[in-house]
Design an enzyme around this catalytic site. Structure first.
Site, PDB file in Angstrom:
ATOM      1  N   GLU A  50      39.186  84.196  22.788  1.00  0.00           N
ATOM      2  CA  GLU A  50      38.764  84.513  21.391  1.00  0.00           C
ATOM      3  C   GLU A  50      38.309  85.877  20.963  1.00  0.00           C
ATOM      4  O   GLU A  50      38.656  86.236  19.948  1.00  0.00           O
ATOM      5  CB  GLU A  50      37.429  83.532  21.123  1.00  0.00           C
ATOM      6  CG  GLU A  50      37.740  82.164  21.490  1.00  0.00           C
ATOM      7  CD  GLU A  50      37.472  81.642  22.596  1.00  0.00           C
ATOM      8  OE1 GLU A  50      37.155  80.455  23.033  1.00  0.00           O
ATOM      9  OE2 GLU A  50      37.471  82.575  23.690  1.00  0.00           O
ATOM     10  N   CYS A 109      31.485  83.212  23.651  1.00  0.00           N
ATOM     11  CA  CYS A 109      32.672  83.436  22.629  1.00  0.00           C
ATOM     12  C   CYS A 109      32.209  82.825  21.330  1.00  0.00           C
ATOM     13  O   CYS A 109      32.734  83.185  20.302  1.00  0.00           O
ATOM     14  CB  CYS A 109      33.775  82.876  23.138  1.00  0.00           C
ATOM     15  SG  CYS A 109      34.618  83.578  24.540  1.00  0.00           S
ATOM     16  N   THR A 114      61.949  71.285  58.094  1.00  0.00           N
ATOM     17  CA  THR A 114      61.396  72.478  57.690  1.00  0.00           C
ATOM     18  C   THR A 114      61.601  73.673  58.558  1.00  0.00           C
ATOM     19  O   THR A 114      61.294  74.888  58.335  1.00  0.00           O
ATOM     20  CB  THR A 114      59.894  72.326  57.568  1.00  0.00           C
ATOM     21  OG1 THR A 114      59.533  71.745  58.787  1.00  0.00           O
ATOM     22  CG2 THR A 114      59.522  71.138  56.443  1.00  0.00           C
ATOM     23  N   ALA A 115      62.153  73.580  59.940  1.00  0.00           N
ATOM     24  CA  ALA A 115      62.571  74.476  60.752  1.00  0.00           C
ATOM     25  C   ALA A 115      63.209  73.913  62.049  1.00  0.00           C
ATOM     26  O   ALA A 115      63.212  72.567  62.317  1.00  0.00           O
ATOM     27  CB  ALA A 115      61.291  75.055  61.497  1.00  0.00           C
ATOM     28  N   THR A 171      51.361  78.735  62.145  1.00  0.00           N
ATOM     29  CA  THR A 171      52.299  79.231  61.440  1.00  0.00           C
ATOM     30  C   THR A 171      52.075  80.904  61.659  1.00  0.00           C
ATOM     31  O   THR A 171      52.966  81.818  61.893  1.00  0.00           O
ATOM     32  CB  THR A 171      51.838  79.193  60.117  1.00  0.00           C
ATOM     33  OG1 THR A 171      52.175  77.651  59.783  1.00  0.00           O
ATOM     34  CG2 THR A 171      52.942  80.275  59.080  1.00  0.00           C
ATOM     35  N   LEU A 178      51.487  86.589  54.121  1.00  0.00           N
ATOM     36  CA  LEU A 178      50.671  85.571  53.223  1.00  0.00           C
ATOM     37  C   LEU A 178      50.259  86.360  51.812  1.00  0.00           C
ATOM     38  O   LEU A 178      49.083  86.126  51.623  1.00  0.00           O
ATOM     39  CB  LEU A 178      49.592  84.833  53.873  1.00  0.00           C
ATOM     40  CG  LEU A 178      49.309  83.437  53.377  1.00  0.00           C
ATOM     41  CD1 LEU A 178      50.430  82.470  53.649  1.00  0.00           C
ATOM     42  CD2 LEU A 178      47.971  83.078  54.062  1.00  0.00           C
ATOM     43  N   SER A 208      40.866  76.938  64.438  1.00  0.00           N
ATOM     44  CA  SER A 208      39.993  76.060  65.042  1.00  0.00           C
ATOM     45  C   SER A 208      39.119  76.574  66.396  1.00  0.00           C
ATOM     46  O   SER A 208      38.228  76.933  66.391  1.00  0.00           O
ATOM     47  CB  SER A 208      40.334  74.649  65.526  1.00  0.00           C
ATOM     48  OG  SER A 208      40.707  74.057  64.269  1.00  0.00           O
ATOM     49  N   GLY A 224      52.483  74.802  58.679  1.00  0.00           N
ATOM     50  CA  GLY A 224      53.406  73.920  59.665  1.00  0.00           C
ATOM     51  C   GLY A 224      53.272  72.444  59.381  1.00  0.00           C
ATOM     52  O   GLY A 224      52.316  72.070  58.721  1.00  0.00           O
ATOM     53  N   LEU A 241      49.391  71.013  60.576  1.00  0.00           N
ATOM     54  CA  LEU A 241      48.330  71.108  59.645  1.00  0.00           C
ATOM     55  C   LEU A 241      48.893  70.270  58.296  1.00  0.00           C
ATOM     56  O   LEU A 241      47.750  69.697  57.689  1.00  0.00           O
ATOM     57  CB  LEU A 241      48.284  72.614  59.489  1.00  0.00           C
ATOM     58  CG  LEU A 241      47.007  73.110  58.545  1.00  0.00           C
ATOM     59  CD1 LEU A 241      45.861  72.299  58.700  1.00  0.00           C
ATOM     60  CD2 LEU A 241      46.643  74.541  58.126  1.00  0.00           C
TER      61      LEU A 241
END
Length: 357
Positions: A46, A81, A158-159, A193, A201, A219, A289, A292
């Site tokens: 605004e 605003c 995926t791979a 990964t 990333l 972890s 991956g 996960l």
């Protein structure tokens, strides 16, 4: 309101953790000014539109302001605003959808009405909510909207079994994926990964003034200090175990350690999502991956799948997600196609998780 939403779209990469909002001021069928929310701490939509009007020497008294989200009514990083709209002399404010933030939530509309301004709410509400699906999720549920990106072959690979995955999809699809990265508040991946691909990333394939926060689920706190995801500092490392020496080393590199163990000795995914909500993460973008991915899906921590399907077959390969074997179809994980479109030579599918019936 469609013009206001187009203005909001211009703010897609810059407003985090604030919502993306657009404002258009109209009088007698003529657009007088437009604006969108700037980076956090700078002008909201605004104010940006009123400044646009002032720069043009336009008087907005008696005009109608179309805003894609209820004007804020509280002092945050910027003044309310509502005050700016009231002082401008606009006669009418049309709002797409009420603000879910408890600090606003109808109070903005009430202040405008008390000042004698006519208000209307509910114009293109669904589109306006979609623009800020992460902000609404955080305000209403205390966690981010979680989008999981997957690039795969038509048979779901995926791979390769040896881990090779670059590149299954086309360059246009990869650039499109970076645009989805850019709109997110944070990008999350796992140690698998990091070890396999050593990703940066970051957003590189599209122009963006802001890099999302990087998060690694680790972890056992095994990440190497030389991992590229740590470059530049600011990365959040989420662990279940404590290692004082490694924590000191990572902290010296500019990383922040978040200790969030579950009773099974892994990262407590639900607690993590609530923590990210407290840290003002609206949209969380997952690029991980299949292990996960499976953990997040099984835990019910995913709202949406962003899948790029390439016109190829890989045969024996790593899949999209490690999920448990089912014994009956009624137990299958259900999704709803939200959008399907072509990107380069690939197919992009947005599919949203739905509750089991």
């Amino acid at each position: 309101m469609q013009l206001a939403l187009k203005q909001a779209e211009l703010a897609l990469f810059i407003t985090s953790p604030n919502p993306r909002v657009g404002c258009v001021i109209v009088k007698e069928g003529v657009v007088l000014a437009q604006g969108h929310t700037q980076a956090a701490g700078l002008a909201h939509a605004e104010v940006a539109a009123l400044r646009d009007a002032a720069s043009r020497g336009v008087n907005v008294r008696g005009a109608t302001a179309y805003v894609s989200l209820e004007p804020c009514s509280h002092h945050g990083r910027t003044p309310p605003c509502t005050d700016s709209l009231i002082n401008s002399g606009v006669a009418r404010v049309v709002v797409a959808i009420a603000d879910p933030n408890p600090l606003v939530a109808g109070k903005g509309l009430a202040l405008l009405q008390a000042a004698g301004i006519t208000t209307e709410v509910g114009v293109l509400a669904a589109e306006a909510r979609e623009m800020n699906v992460g902000f609404f999720t955080r305000m209403q549920h205390g966690r981010p909207w979680v989008r999981m990106k997957i690039a795969a072959s038509l048979d779901g690979g995926t791979a390769l079994l040896n881990g090779t995955s670059q590149w299954i999809t086309s360059e246009p699809a990869r650039a499109d994926g970076h645009a989805w990265r850019a709109r997110a508040c944070a990008l999350l991946t796992g140690m698998g990964t990091v070890e396999q691909d050593d990703p940066q990333l970051t957003v590189r394939a599209v122009s963006t003034p802001r890099q999302p926060r990087r998060i690694v689920l680790d972890s056992q706190l095994q990440i190497s200090p030389t991992a590229r995801v740590l470059e530049g500092g600011g990365t959040w490392i989420v662990s279940a175990e404590r290692h004082d020496a490694r924590e000191l080393e990572l902290t010296a590199l500019g990383a922040e350690l978040i200790h969030m163990p579950s009773s099974e000795g892994k990262v407590d995914l639900h607690a993590l999502m609530q923590e990210l909500g407290k840290r003002e993460i609206n949209e969380l973008h997952i690029e991980a991956g299949y292990k996960l991915n499976g953990s997040l899906l099984r835990a019910g921590c995913v709202d949406e799948l962003l899948i790029y399907l390439a016109p190829c077959l890989l045969g024996p390969s790593q899949g999209m997600a490690r999920l448990p074997e089912l014994t009956e179809l009624s137990s299958r994980m259900r999704l709803q196609f939200h959008e399907v479109r072509s990107v380069g030579s690939d197919l992009r599918i947005l599919a949203r998780l739905t509750p089991a019936s």
